[in-house]
Write a protein that holds these residues in place. Structure first.
Motif, short mmCIF file in Angstrom:
data_model
loop_
_atom_site.label_atom_id
_atom_site.label_comp_id
_atom_site.label_asym_id
_atom_site.label_seq_id
_atom_site.Cartn_x
_atom_site.Cartn_y
_atom_site.Cartn_z
N LEU A 1 0.87 -1.24 0.04
CA LEU A 1 0.01 -0.01 0.13
C LEU A 1 0.99 1.18 -0.10
N ARG A 2 1.81 1.24 0.81
CA ARG A 2 2.72 2.39 0.74
C ARG A 2 3.48 2.53 -0.58
N SER A 3 3.82 1.28 -1.19
CA SER A 3 4.47 1.81 -2.70
C SER A 3 3.58 2.33 -3.66
N MET A 4 2.20 1.83 -3.37
CA MET A 4 1.19 2.29 -4.25
C MET A 4 0.93 3.67 -4.11
N ALA A 5 0.84 4.27 -2.80
CA ALA A 5 0.83 5.73 -2.53
C ALA A 5 1.86 6.56 -2.84
N GLU A 6 2.94 5.98 -2.87
CA GLU A 6 4.26 6.76 -3.39
C GLU A 6 4.07 6.91 -4.94
N LYS A 7 3.62 5.89 -5.62
CA LYS A 7 3.55 5.94 -7.08
C LYS A 7 2.01 6.86 -7.58
N GLY A 8 1.40 7.49 -6.55
CA GLY A 8 0.53 8.19 -6.81
C GLY A 8 -0.84 7.72 -6.62
N HIS A 9 -1.18 6.53 -6.27
CA HIS A 9 -2.43 6.08 -6.09
C HIS A 9 -2.85 6.54 -4.83
N THR A 10 -4.29 6.40 -4.66
CA THR A 10 -4.82 6.94 -3.57
C THR A 10 -5.65 5.47 -2.82
N ILE A 11 -5.42 5.69 -1.59
CA ILE A 11 -5.52 4.14 -0.95
C ILE A 11 -6.74 4.55 0.29
N ILE A 12 -7.95 4.07 0.07
CA ILE A 12 -8.98 4.14 1.11
C ILE A 12 -9.25 2.91 1.91
N PHE A 13 -9.00 2.98 3.12
CA PHE A 13 -8.82 1.93 3.85
C PHE A 13 -9.77 1.58 5.02
#
Ligand SMILES: Nc1ncnc2c1ncn2[C@@H]1O[C@H](COP(=O)(O)OP(=O)(O)OP(=O)(O)O)[C@@H](O)[C@H]1O
Ligand SMILES: [Mg+2]
Length: 524
Positions: free
Chosen positions: A190-202
């Motif tokens: 999830l952190r690496s996704m966020a770093e790549k600009g994704h938005t994570i809602i959890f």
């Protein structure tokens, strides 16, 4: 913060004044929710607060009665999850929607409009491999879903969403079913996704995890937004208070009590799993009155089969089970219930409740043949209503009425319903499997208190849980199970986390330390 407008470039999701009603409830009551690009945004709230509903609206499963949604500043109207995916919104539900008999690749491309399904496979494999490398999602593309652990299946769901181009990924209680190691891996992803600009809602009920991973948090209470805050402005206690509306005590008092008579004795139990393979291989232990015995272990090491065998739901291949000294090894579930055994099952939907029946019927399910519920062949509905109302109040089950169908309850409220029914039967033995999974902080606190109360009243409790904190907090003794065997036993008081962790990973300590019972029976 400035007044948010849909045009601000870093806003990935803006839900404005969303209203979603169900018969008798306003699940989302003018909710405004904003998630930024590149952030991990936690959604918190008590059971039934409207978290899943809000995310089901965002992922196109539900259409709201009022309100607007903007994705990257563009107004959108979703009529189905397909529309949401086209706009870059993907959701991983708590109950996965994969086809067990298909492979990983087949599941990932399933449902995509593509006539050349077979030809597509090779291209898909390359793309899956690249996603898996980019985001640290280890997976064998040719494995069948049924071969995968829960954690791996979750990875497939995430890959499936990424494959379809999800920029915004919603996860509904993703860690409820994961082991601590799997949770760590998921968080790295999830952190690496966020770093790549994704938005994570959890969505989560685990405040420690929220503190560890979220950038911002939105708290819902009874369908309304309490606040959106940055994680460094709050702590666990403050979040709990925002959710519940009162301070929550995380430590609970466990009085010293001497254990009494033996309630349950299990000797050299051997049981097979659904695939016919050995699930329990010579398990022996005792549970006494006034005692909580914890069974710690990574799920899939025989816990389910143990609970089922004790409840008469799974044949015993070898070994004996005694309840108050009486052999119940071959007894039927109905007899076992009659002897005073209560069970809080793992699968609340399949085993624990009847979805199409109302709350009150579900609550009396175990009692309906007996007085005072029945007088002769007739059920005393006046009594049933009173009984149901009392339990709904005592266990704080949030629902429009006692006639609401069980399948319409939120996850946590369904669990409360089952607890209410099981604990109200004044059991002598309670088999509790993950009793607080999916419960909010307030409900978790109250369930733990109820279990301790039952212990004081004299019940013996077998607490099967993956949540080490829970096992350590409640248990008088802890057994660690690994591949169907007990690796060792430690007292609950002052138990060593590392020691338990090692046993959970298969290190056998049953020959050493204070494991008197093990020594008596393990070489039988
Ligand atoms: N399909 C449905 N039909 C009727 N009522 C529903 C439906 N889905 C949800 N509800 C009701 O809407 C309210 C909000 O439910 P929701 O599932 O969004 O809660 P939640 O915050 O996700 O809770 P939990 O933490 O227990 O999962 C609850 O009162 C629930 O009973
Ligand atoms: Mg939910």
């Amino acid at each position: 913060m400035n007044t948010p407008t849909a045009r601000q470039p870093d806003i990935a999701v803006e839900m404005r004044d969303i209203v979603k009603r169900f018969p008798g409830v306003v699940a989302n009551d003018h909710v405004t929710f904003i998630a930024l690009r590149g952030e991990i945004h936690a959604l918190l709230g008590e059971n039934g607060a409207g978290k899943s509903t809000l995310m089901n609206v965002l992922s196109g499963l539900y259409t709201p009665e009022e309100g607007e949604i903007f994705i990257n500043g563009e107004k959108v109207v979703f009529h189905s999850p397909r529309d949401a995916i086209a706009a870059g919104v993907g959701m991983v539900h708590q109950h996965f929607r994969l086809v067990p008999t298909l492979t990983v690749i087949e599941n990932v491309i399933l449902g995509l409009d593509d006539p050349k399904f077979r030809l597509k496979l090779e291209g898909a494999r390359a793309k899956i491999q690249s996603l898996s490398e980019q985001y640290g999602l280890k997976i064998d593309p040719d494995a069948f879903i049924w071969q995968l652990s829960v954690g791996e299946q979750q990875r497939v769901e995430i890959i499936k969403a990424l494959y379809r181009g999800a920029q915004i990924l919603i996860l509904d209680e993703p860690t409820a079913v994961l082991t601590p190691q799997e949770t760590e891996e998921l968080f790295r992803t999830l952190r690496s996704m966020a770093e790549k600009g994704h938005t994570i809602i959890f969505i989560s009920h685990k405040l420690d995890e929220v503190m560890a991973i979220a950038d911002r948090v939105t708290v819902l209470r009874q369908g309304k937004v309490v606040a959106t805050v940055a994680i460094d402005e709050v702590n666990k206690e403050k979040l709990a208070e925002m959710m519940v509306g009162r301070p929550v005590i995380f430590r609970i008092e466990k009085p010293e009590i001497e254990p009494g008579e033996e309630v349950l004795r299990v000797e050299d139990l051997h049981v097979r799993n659904d695939k016919g393979l050995p699930a329990l291989q010579g398990v022996s232990f005792v549970v006494r009155e006034h005692e909580i015995v914890g069974v710690a272990g990574v799920s899939g090491n025989g816990q389910t089969e143990l609970a089922e065998a004790l409840y008469g739901l799974r044949p015993v291949e070898k070994g004996r089970i005694f309840l108050y000294g009486r052999d119940i090894t071959q007894a039927s579930t109905r007899d076992i219930i009659r002897e005073g055994v209560a069970q809080i099952p793992e699968d609340r939907h399949r085993e624990g409740s009847v979805g199409n029946m109302g709350i009150s019927e579900n609550l009396i399910m175990k009692h309906y043949r007996r007085s005072p519920v029945s007088r002769g062949p007739l059920i005393d509905w006046g009594y049933v209503r009173d009984f149901a109302r009392k339990l709904v109040k005592r266990f704080n089950i949030a629902a429009p009425s006692i006639h609401t169908k069980a399948r319409l309850l939120s996850g946590g409220n369904l669990q409360k319903l089952i607890l209410a029914r099981e604990l109200s039967s004044e059991p002598g033995l309670i088999i509790a499997m993950h009793p607080t999974q999916g419960l909010d902080v307030g409900a978790t606190e109250s369930v733990r208190k109820q279990l301790l109360e039952e212990r004081e009243k004299g019940a013996g409790i077998l607490l099967i849980s993956e949540d080490l904190d829970e096992v350590m907090q409640l248990s008088d003794r802890i057994l660690v199970i690994y591949e169907g065997q007990i690796m060792g036993e430690t007292p609950g008081e002052g138990a060593d986390r590392n020691e338990i962790g090692l046993m959970m990973a298969g290190e056998n300590r049953s020959g050493t330390g204070d494991t008197s019972l093990q020594r008596n029976t393990s070489n039988a």
